[in-house]
Write a protein that holds these residues in place. Sequence first.
Motif, PDB file in Angstrom:
ATOM      1  N   SER A  48       0.813  -1.213   0.000  1.00 39.73           N
ATOM      2  CA  SER A  48       0.000   0.000   0.000  1.00 39.73           C
ATOM      3  C   SER A  48       0.848   1.265   0.000  1.00 39.73           C
ATOM      4  O   SER A  48       0.405   2.316  -0.460  1.00 39.73           O
ATOM      5  N   ASP A  49       2.065   1.164   0.514  1.00 36.38           N
ATOM      6  CA  ASP A  49       2.961   2.310   0.523  1.00 36.38           C
ATOM      7  C   ASP A  49       3.931   2.282  -0.650  1.00 36.38           C
ATOM      8  O   ASP A  49       4.941   2.987  -0.656  1.00 36.38           O
ATOM      9  N   ASP A  82       0.319 -11.210  -3.718  1.00 35.04           N
ATOM     10  CA  ASP A  82      -0.350  -9.927  -3.929  1.00 35.04           C
ATOM     11  C   ASP A  82      -1.034  -9.510  -2.630  1.00 35.04           C
ATOM     12  O   ASP A  82      -1.211 -10.320  -1.712  1.00 35.04           O
ATOM     13  N   PHE A  83      -1.421  -8.240  -2.566  1.00 31.82           N
ATOM     14  CA  PHE A  83      -2.126  -7.694  -1.413  1.00 31.82           C
ATOM     15  C   PHE A  83      -3.589  -7.469  -1.760  1.00 31.82           C
ATOM     16  O   PHE A  83      -3.919  -7.048  -2.874  1.00 31.82           O
ATOM     17  N   ASP A  84      -4.471  -7.728  -0.778  1.00 32.92           N
ATOM     18  CA  ASP A  84      -5.878  -7.414  -0.986  1.00 32.92           C
ATOM     19  C   ASP A  84      -6.141  -5.954  -0.627  1.00 32.92           C
ATOM     20  O   ASP A  84      -5.222  -5.212  -0.242  1.00 32.92           O
ATOM     21  N   ALA A  85      -7.402  -5.540  -0.739  1.00 29.04           N
ATOM     22  CA  ALA A  85      -7.752  -4.142  -0.505  1.00 29.04           C
ATOM     23  C   ALA A  85      -7.531  -3.720   0.940  1.00 29.04           C
ATOM     24  O   ALA A  85      -7.416  -2.524   1.238  1.00 29.04           O
ATOM     25  N   ASN A  86      -7.456  -4.686   1.861  1.00 33.10           N
ATOM     26  CA  ASN A  86      -7.228  -4.390   3.273  1.00 33.10           C
ATOM     27  C   ASN A  86      -5.760  -4.446   3.670  1.00 33.10           C
ATOM     28  O   ASN A  86      -5.428  -4.314   4.848  1.00 33.10           O
ATOM     29  N   GLY A  87      -4.888  -4.675   2.702  1.00 35.64           N
ATOM     30  CA  GLY A  87      -3.467  -4.710   2.986  1.00 35.64           C
ATOM     31  C   GLY A  87      -2.943  -6.044   3.455  1.00 35.64           C
ATOM     32  O   GLY A  87      -1.796  -6.134   3.913  1.00 35.64           O
ATOM     33  N   ASN A  88      -3.750  -7.103   3.356  1.00 35.08           N
ATOM     34  CA  ASN A  88      -3.282  -8.440   3.726  1.00 35.08           C
ATOM     35  C   ASN A  88      -2.527  -9.073   2.558  1.00 35.08           C
ATOM     36  O   ASN A  88      -2.972  -8.982   1.400  1.00 35.08           O
TER      37      ASN A  88
END
Length: 394
Positions: A244-245, A287-293
């Motif tokens: 996310s960052d 990959d990351f999901d929309a919640n950052g997991n």
Amino acid sequence: MLKHFTFATIGATVVALGLGNTALAATFKIIASDLDNPRGLSIGPNGALYVTEAGRGGAEPCIPSPTNPTASVCYGATGALTRIENGTVTRVVTGLPSLAAPDGSEATGAHDVAFDATGQPYVLIGLGSNPAARSTLGVPEFGQLLKINALNGGSDWTAIADVAAFEQTENPDGGGVDSNPYSFVIQNNTAYVADAGANALLKANLDNGAVDLASVFESRLVTNPFGGPDIPMQSVPNAVASGSDNTLYVGELTGFPFPVGGARVYRVANGVPEIFAEGFTNIIDLDFDANGNLYVLEYATNGLLSGDLTGALTRLNPNGTRTTLLSEGLFAPTSFTFGENGDIFIANRGIAAGQGEIIRFNFHDDSQSVPEPSSWIGLLAIASVGGFLKVSRR
């Protein structure tokens, strides 16, 4: 010493074992089938799902198989970029370069697809050999990032970044010269490419095509499964995702001897790879999901030497546990991506011509959770302060 990453050894395993008819769980739905070595997945700007097909090779020209010098892999314009939308499967780009054995195994070709912020599609073409082999093939697109000019079923693209050439001139890990770009993500005007053959993460400027080093992944000593002293194992970084960052995360397939639990996820900060999570086996995508997991897809949870190509999709939870979302029904999975409403799309049976499929899976939180290894405590600290095949070494 010889370093290679493609899917030749895996393909040979498939020939020996057969793909079989693994029953899928009730939550599965096959949305595309009969694909030729499906690899990367991406959701396009119109919400359609796109998949790269590495193809089935062709008749000629040929180069020696990287895993069997007495055999050959041959070129054919049989790769494709395929769109899946409203139940319709359409090859929207055809004629992409492909290398494969006569039976369509050992395929190398269109490995990944991604769209930039404007909706422009790009496709990454693998190689799995010394870049000098391209002169024999007469096909310069191998080992390059292509800009797709039209999605109309034709063969309209422009090669914009020669990833393999960087390995040929720079060889950042200092081993044998080999390039096999496998996965990439786009941040602004830069594509970050995991070159599994080069053991490096590279960055390609989408404006001028310049390629430079982002990070390199060193070999490490592991237990010799046949006894004797420890042996060096290559990293084989073949999966890259953006946090996310915009921090980059890289997953490794690992080279021989493919130890169970030997694959790691690295967080790459300022060009330095730091261990973020470990204890995986033969990572093929993340990959990351929309919640950052963070989600990790394993190609073969029991290791490539086991001959069992059962994969697994795992979520790393904020509380330090791991949830295995799916394993049964996954056979040699090669990539995944997120859709809407909890859907996850997975490229399954991704190492055979005419037998690949895309499945849609919607998970629920009743899957089994297992504790992380003890290193997870340290990894949480890092997070808090910071914010398929052919692989061989002979």
